[in-house]
Enzyme design. Structure first.
Site, PDB file in Angstrom:
ATOM      1  N   ARG A  40      14.605 -34.207   8.219  1.00  0.00           N
ATOM      2  CA  ARG A  40      14.421 -35.083   7.036  1.00  0.00           C
ATOM      3  C   ARG A  40      14.978 -36.482   7.303  1.00  0.00           C
ATOM      4  NH1 ARG A  40      14.286 -33.297   1.177  1.00  0.00           N
ATOM      5  NH2 ARG A  40      12.502 -32.009   1.739  1.00  0.00           N
TER       6      ARG A  40
ATOM      7  N   LYS B 277      23.717 -20.707 -13.287  1.00  0.00           N
ATOM      8  CA  LYS B 277      23.392 -20.045 -12.022  1.00  0.00           C
ATOM      9  C   LYS B 277      24.126 -18.690 -11.987  1.00  0.00           C
ATOM     10  CE  LYS B 277      22.745 -21.278  -7.155  1.00  0.00           C
ATOM     11  NZ  LYS B 277      22.818 -22.404  -6.170  1.00  0.00           N
TER      12      LYS B 277
ATOM     13  N   GLU C 212      19.800 -36.079   3.377  1.00  0.00           N
ATOM     14  CA  GLU C 212      19.994 -36.166   4.826  1.00  0.00           C
ATOM     15  C   GLU C 212      19.686 -37.566   5.361  1.00  0.00           C
ATOM     16  OE1 GLU C 212      18.429 -33.722   3.269  1.00  0.00           O
ATOM     17  OE2 GLU C 212      19.523 -31.913   3.779  1.00  0.00           O
TER      18      GLU C 212
HETATM   19  C1  LIG Z   1      16.379 -30.781   2.507  1.00  0.00           C
HETATM   20  C2  LIG Z   1      17.276 -29.608   2.181  1.00  0.00           C
HETATM   21  N1  LIG Z   1      18.601 -29.725   2.386  1.00  0.00           N
HETATM   22  C3  LIG Z   1      19.423 -28.685   2.128  1.00  0.00           C
HETATM   23  C4  LIG Z   1      18.909 -27.494   1.671  1.00  0.00           C
HETATM   24  C5  LIG Z   1      19.810 -26.304   1.446  1.00  0.00           C
HETATM   25  N2  LIG Z   1      19.798 -25.907   0.033  1.00  0.00           N
HETATM   26  C6  LIG Z   1      19.087 -24.894  -0.400  1.00  0.00           C
HETATM   27  S1  LIG Z   1      19.239 -24.653  -2.046  1.00  0.00           S
HETATM   28  C7  LIG Z   1      20.340 -25.937  -2.164  1.00  0.00           C
HETATM   29  C8  LIG Z   1      20.946 -26.302  -3.472  1.00  0.00           C
HETATM   30  C9  LIG Z   1      19.881 -26.604  -4.473  1.00  0.00           C
HETATM   31  O1  LIG Z   1      20.514 -26.912  -5.718  1.00  0.00           O
HETATM   32  P1  LIG Z   1      19.614 -26.925  -7.018  1.00  0.00           P
HETATM   33  O2  LIG Z   1      18.391 -27.709  -6.755  1.00  0.00           O
HETATM   34  O3  LIG Z   1      20.477 -27.376  -8.099  1.00  0.00           O
HETATM   35  O4  LIG Z   1      19.141 -25.420  -7.197  1.00  0.00           O
HETATM   36  P2  LIG Z   1      20.021 -24.174  -7.729  1.00  0.00           P
HETATM   37  O5  LIG Z   1      20.407 -23.409  -6.479  1.00  0.00           O
HETATM   38  O6  LIG Z   1      21.183 -24.720  -8.457  1.00  0.00           O
HETATM   39  O7  LIG Z   1      19.089 -23.399  -8.605  1.00  0.00           O
HETATM   40  C10 LIG Z   1      20.527 -26.519  -0.938  1.00  0.00           C
HETATM   41  C11 LIG Z   1      21.448 -27.654  -0.679  1.00  0.00           C
HETATM   42  C12 LIG Z   1      17.517 -27.415   1.486  1.00  0.00           C
HETATM   43  N3  LIG Z   1      16.917 -26.264   1.094  1.00  0.00           N
HETATM   44  N4  LIG Z   1      16.728 -28.479   1.743  1.00  0.00           N
END
Ligand SMILES: Cc1ncc(C[n+]2csc(CCOP(=O)(O)OP(=O)(O)O)c2C)c(N)n1
Ligand SMILES: CC(=O)[C@@H](O)[C@H](O)COP(=O)(O)O
Ligand SMILES: [Mg+2]
Length: 641
Positions: free
Chosen positions: A395, A281, A367
């Protein structure tokens, strides 16, 4: 500072990638990374995730015939390189601005955005839907879902894989494993992924396999070698037990690995396949790589130094006020615990965790689990504060009803990002929680008008031990009020009169109170004596206050940062049931409009929503039956503000 992009300039659509040789592809990817950095330095937004998938995005659009081949991005916050390659480079610097590109994938924006996203962990379910539709239509395109390791912590991803494995549909899932969520990932799955990636025997075997494949120059053996190596080193994986062929891990920044493996899978005839891609990342931008959060979400920044434009340091953010009050309460009450669903920084529970590491739980993007986990804690005497954004709490709604409310368990919900949130747009708007929580018997539902009120609502929630409670507050900063030395809890179900008047009553829930007071000033200047009241509670309603306002005023206007069917509806129902509408009261309920509003600056979104001071004043005058000219004379000066 824009960077020279002679190769990227030639890419107006993915088709322009299809005939490029290896060296050209690498050149395009390098320029794509530079363009992404440059664009986000101007717009702000999500940067780290997109930098981590520059090569993957390039390889996917090179190998697969998008948009005929369906490409679905999970969350979609990593899609800026995808947007640049799919004909939107000319608008990429309008990202997340009013009228500009969305910060996530969006079907209405492009045929290359097969499925909208923003809430995590939906991509495999959607992809399976596309795959089944394809087969029912007798078509033969590929369907690819790209899902991050963090997003693989949500149950929905496993529900989808379980179904996909059972159906044995041709489906490609790419696990983009950068060992990051927003914060470092949590849970057993992140440890599992790390084991897959770090097994030395596998990695050394892969080097041999790769060398052989390169030497032969034919990709076929790469796949056989891959399977052989995996069988040798890893045996089945969790994914294979779910019916997926597992391929990987492969280096997600090496086009020499990505392209042959993707081609192999494209030309195969398997059922579901999961390709485990290891990425970084923030890759390729030193300030992002060095940052703890890998520049997950950034303000505008200086490309050379990486320094972000700090938001003007003003009043404390509501999030910080919540966290600081919770810490204060927890100092003297060891039953208080904090729960976040992968948003420790966004909810402020990272501050709570620093003080009480053993009493703070990050459950991952989960969630539903977070809510019922909190219910279990409450059932056994703890005081759980589940800090979940309004939009993400959607959710876990069944868990709120079934596991918390029906059992009357004292879970406390700290609902941040209530109301409109601005640049994240419709997918992140906290529009519905007043309606969906206020409908639940026994729920105590509060909305803070300012940061002092928020602190008092935290203190109030601590004391509510016999039923669920929730308090909502917006994204951003408060009014800069002095925090009292002693934070007194509120009397449950009691609102407050902020300003006394005689003919118009403005009854606000939440931070629209500030706008209501401005409206009252404008109305007062025209001789309309206006009462302003802060409801504080959407449930239980302060019935005495509301009935009194109805009785003593000609006009009653309710205002809320929420959709129809919330606070205003509750007030209308109360007044109807008590006959208070039978005597000519002129009542209006001001809510968010019945549409999903696109992103813009919050103030502008509230203007579009018709919930700023001048709208409130005009509504009151319209209810009074005053002609529009008069409305203009009141409203016009406010427009000049
Ligand atoms: C249901 C939900 N909960 C929380 C979030 C907030 N959120 C956005 S991106 C993220 C992390 C995602 O991690 P990953 O899938 O590993 O993607 P990366 O950012 O590492 O590419 C979170 C928790 C979300 N978008 N949707
Ligand atoms: C992509 C995503 O869902 C999160 O990064 C979200 O954008 C965070 O919102 P805040 O910036 O309001 O914390
Ligand atoms: Mg990740």
């Amino acid at each position: 500072m824009t960077t020279s992009t002679p190769n990227l300039d030639r890419i107006t659509a993915p088709a322009d990638l299809r005939n490029l040789d290896r060296d050209m592809l690498i050149a395009v990817a390098d320029e794509l990374r530079a363009e992404t950095i440059n664009a986000v330095s101007v717009t702000g937004g999500h940067l780290g995730a997109g930098l981590g998938v520059v090569e993957l995005t390039t390889a996917l659009h090179h190998v697969f015939e998008t948009p005929k081949d369906i490409l679905i991005w999970d969350v979609g916050h990593q899609c800026y390189p995808h947007k640049i390659l799919t004909g939107r480079r000319d608008r990429i610097r309008t990202l997340r601005q009013g009228g500009g590109l969305s910060g996530f994938t969006k079907r209405s924006e492009s045929e290359y955005d097969a499925f909208g996203a923003a809430h995590a962990s939906t991509s495999i379910s959607a992809a399976l839907g596309f795959a089944v539709a394809r087969d029912l239509k007798g078509e033969s395109n590929n369907v690819i879902a790209v899902i991050g390791d963090g997003s693989m912590s949500a149950g929905m991803a496993y529900e989808a894989m379980n179904n996909a494995g059972g159906l044995d549909k041709r489906l490609i899932v790419i696990l983009n494993d950068n060992d990051m969520s927003i914060a470092p990932p949590v849970g057993a799955m992140s440890h599992y992924f790390a084991r897959l990636v770090s097994s030395q025997s596998y990695r050394s075997l892969r080097k041999i396999g790769k060398g052989v494949a390169k030497a032969i120059g034919v990709e076929g053996p790469a796949r056989k070698a891959e399977e052989y190596m995996r069988g040798m080193a890893m045996g089945g994986t969790l994914f294979e037990e779910m019916g997926f062929r597992y391929v990987g891990p492969i280096d997600g920044h090496d086009l020499d690995q990505l392209v042959p493996v993707l081609r192999n899978i494209r030309d195969g005839d398997d059922g579901p396949v999961l390709i485990h891609v290891v990425t970084q990342k923030g890759k390729g931008y030193a300030p992002a790589e060095a940052a703890d959060d890998k520049y997950h979400g950034v303000a505008k920044f200086n490309v050379v130094t990486g320094e972000q434009q700090k938001a003007a340091s003003g009043p404390a953010s509501y999030t910080k006020v919540f966290a600081q009050q919770l810490i204060r309460e927890a100092e003297t009450d060891d039953r208080i615990v904090g729960i976040t669903a992968a948003m420790p920084g966004g909810t402020g529970l990272d501050l709570f965790a620093e003080r009480f590491p053993e009493r703070c739980f990050d459950v991952g993007i989960a969630e539903q689990h977070a809510v019922t986990f909190a219910a279990g804690l409450a059932a056994d005497g703890m005081k759980p504060f589940a800090a979940i954004y309004s939009t993400f709490l959607q959710r876990g709604y069944d868990q709120v009803v079934h596991d918390v409310a029906i059992q009357g368990l004292p879970v406390r919900f700290a609902i941040d990002r209530a109301g409109l949130v601005g640049a994240d747009g419709a997918t992140h708007a906290g529009s519905f929680d007043v309606g969906y929580l206020g409908a639940l018997p026994g729920m105590v539902l509060m909305a803070a008008a300012d940061e002092v009120e928020l602190a008092r609502m935290v203190a109030t929630s601590v004391q509510i031990d016999d039923r669920p409670s929730a308090f909502r507050y917006p994204r951003g900063n408060g009014l800069g009020l002095e925090m009292p030395a002693v934070i007194e809890p509120l009397a449950i179900g009691k609102g407050r009169i902020v300003r006394e008047g005689t003919s118009i009553a403005l009854l606000s829930l939440g931070t629209r109170l500030d706008e209501a007071l401005k409206a009252a000033d404008a109305l007062g200047a025209q001789g309309y004596s206006t009462t302003v009241a802060d409801a504080r509670f959407a449930k239980p309603l302060d019935e005495d206050l509301i009935l009194r306002l109805a009785r003593e005023h000609e006009v009653l206007v309710t205002i809320e940062e929420g959709a129809r069917g919330g606070f205003g509806a509750f007030v209308l129902q109360l007044l109807a049931e008590r006959g208070a509408l039978d005597h000519g009261l002129k009542i209006r309920t001001m809510t968010l409009p019945d549409v999903f509003q696109d992103h813009d600056a919050p103030f502008k979104m509230y203007d579009t929503a018709g919930l700023n001071a001048r709208h409130i004043a005009a509504t009151a005058l319209e209810a009074l039956g005053r002609n529009q000219d008069l409305a203009k004379s009141v409203v016009a000066p406010m427009l000049a503000e």
